[in-house]
Design a protein around this motif. Structure first.
Motif, PDB file in Angstrom:
ATOM      1  N   UNK A  16       4.471 -12.396  13.627  1.00  0.00           N
ATOM      2  CA  UNK A  16       3.650 -11.612  12.699  1.00  0.00           C
ATOM      3  C   UNK A  16       2.235 -11.402  13.247  1.00  0.00           C
ATOM      4  N   UNK A  17       1.692 -12.431  13.888  1.00  0.00           N
ATOM      5  CA  UNK A  17       0.354 -12.314  14.475  1.00  0.00           C
ATOM      6  C   UNK A  17       0.363 -11.275  15.596  1.00  0.00           C
ATOM      7  N   UNK A  18       1.402 -11.320  16.438  1.00  0.00           N
ATOM      8  CA  UNK A  18       1.502 -10.401  17.580  1.00  0.00           C
ATOM      9  C   UNK A  18       1.575  -8.956  17.123  1.00  0.00           C
ATOM     10  N   UNK A  19       2.469  -8.660  16.133  1.00  0.00           N
ATOM     11  CA  UNK A  19       2.658  -7.263  15.722  1.00  0.00           C
ATOM     12  C   UNK A  19       1.485  -6.755  14.875  1.00  0.00           C
ATOM     13  N   UNK A  20       0.704  -7.655  14.305  1.00  0.00           N
ATOM     14  CA  UNK A  20      -0.414  -7.222  13.462  1.00  0.00           C
ATOM     15  C   UNK A  20      -1.739  -7.125  14.212  1.00  0.00           C
ATOM     16  N   UNK A  21      -1.888  -7.925  15.271  1.00  0.00           N
ATOM     17  CA  UNK A  21      -3.189  -7.979  15.926  1.00  0.00           C
ATOM     18  C   UNK A  21      -3.176  -7.617  17.411  1.00  0.00           C
ATOM     19  N   UNK A  22      -2.067  -7.842  18.091  1.00  0.00           N
ATOM     20  CA  UNK A  22      -2.054  -7.648  19.541  1.00  0.00           C
ATOM     21  C   UNK A  22      -1.169  -6.483  20.000  1.00  0.00           C
ATOM     22  N   UNK A  25       0.889  -3.822  18.024  1.00  0.00           N
ATOM     23  CA  UNK A  25       1.387  -3.228  16.768  1.00  0.00           C
ATOM     24  C   UNK A  25       2.722  -2.512  16.922  1.00  0.00           C
ATOM     25  N   UNK A  26       2.978  -1.959  18.103  1.00  0.00           N
ATOM     26  CA  UNK A  26       4.232  -1.225  18.315  1.00  0.00           C
ATOM     27  C   UNK A  26       5.279  -2.092  19.010  1.00  0.00           C
ATOM     28  N   UNK A  27       5.213  -3.411  18.789  1.00  0.00           N
ATOM     29  CA  UNK A  27       6.146  -4.349  19.443  1.00  0.00           C
ATOM     30  C   UNK A  27       7.592  -4.026  19.116  1.00  0.00           C
ATOM     31  N   UNK A  28       7.866  -3.710  17.842  1.00  0.00           N
ATOM     32  CA  UNK A  28       9.244  -3.403  17.433  1.00  0.00           C
ATOM     33  C   UNK A  28       9.769  -2.159  18.147  1.00  0.00           C
ATOM     34  N   UNK A  29       8.906  -1.148  18.296  1.00  0.00           N
ATOM     35  CA  UNK A  29       9.306   0.071  18.990  1.00  0.00           C
ATOM     36  C   UNK A  29       9.589  -0.215  20.470  1.00  0.00           C
ATOM     37  N   UNK A  77      13.115   0.231  22.344  1.00  0.00           N
ATOM     38  CA  UNK A  77      13.195   1.020  23.577  1.00  0.00           C
ATOM     39  C   UNK A  77      13.821   0.216  24.710  1.00  0.00           C
ATOM     40  N   UNK A  78      13.462  -1.073  24.772  1.00  0.00           N
ATOM     41  CA  UNK A  78      14.020  -1.944  25.799  1.00  0.00           C
ATOM     42  C   UNK A  78      15.533  -2.055  25.672  1.00  0.00           C
ATOM     43  N   UNK A  79      16.004  -2.202  24.431  1.00  0.00           N
ATOM     44  CA  UNK A  79      17.452  -2.287  24.192  1.00  0.00           C
ATOM     45  C   UNK A  79      18.132  -0.975  24.568  1.00  0.00           C
TER      46      UNK A  79
END
Length: 204
Positions: free
Chosen positions: A147-153, A155-159, A163-165
């Motif tokens: 949650x910290x990574x996607x909110x602060x570092x 934000x497009x981690x899920x995308x 894309x990696x998959x």
């Protein structure tokens, strides 16, 4: 050893109905089959493992005519069998509900198996060394970090992950898949041997 694997299924026979129903619900809202197979396989394996920690079940297991190596091996072999069953059910249900082509790409099977094998390779040794309750604490900490990574570092981690998959599914070089498979299998076997070593040293 087959009886040990069947035991894990029978212990969760009532929960299986919930698994089957909720998988259908997720497919109806177009959740990725890869995600479904991964989550349900890991949850099923963890529930089977945690049942052995209740009411001194390990003492009973060790009183049966099975070696500790067989008890541990049943978890790792069972993990592959359970994942295979979830793959078959999920993709068949996806075909019946959504009309998705029933033919499963070998890349998706490889990805499903690989993800579960990697997860189990870390989860089972930790569970054998400590207990699944400590694994829960670790999972909560990882979710917090996520949650910290996607909110602060990132934000497009899920995308990026999606894309990696997708990139993995479109890569054509067989050498890459072979290399990834070898690494995953070696990790799985190393984890298997480590869990046996940990379990053989435990006193019940």
């Amino acid at each position: 050893m087959l009886n040990l694997i069947l035991k894990d299924i029978l212990i969760q026979k009532n929960t299986l109905i919930i698994y089957i129903a909720t998988i259908l619900l997720y497919l109806l809202v177009n959740v990725s089959p890869v995600f479904i197979v991964f989550v349900y396989s890991v949850v099923f394996i963890l529930n089977a493992f945690s049942s052995d920690e209740k009411d001194n079940a390990n003492i009973l297991l060790n009183s049966l005519p099975y070696t500790r190596k067989e008890i541990v091996s049943s978890k790792y072999i069972g993990a592959l069998i359970f994942t295979g069953l979830f793959i078959c059910y999920t993709y068949l249900a996806n075909y019946l509900l959504n009309g998705t082509v029933v033919l499963i790409l070998w890349k998706e099977i490889l990805l499903n198996m690989g993800l579960v094998m990697i997860a189990i390779s870390f989860i089972l040794p930790i569970s054998y060394k400590f207990k699944t309750k400590y694994l829960t604490i670790i999972c909560i900490a990882l979710v917090g970090m996520y949650m910290v990574v996607i909110n602060y570092f990132v934000p497009n981690f899920n995308d990026r992950l999606r894309t990696l998959v997708q990139n993995f599914m479109t890569v054509q070089e067989l050498q890459l898949y072979l290399f990834a498979t070898i690494i995953t299998v070696l990790l799985f076997i190393s984890s298997w041997l480590l869990s046996i070593r940990i379990y053989e040293r435990k006193a019940f």
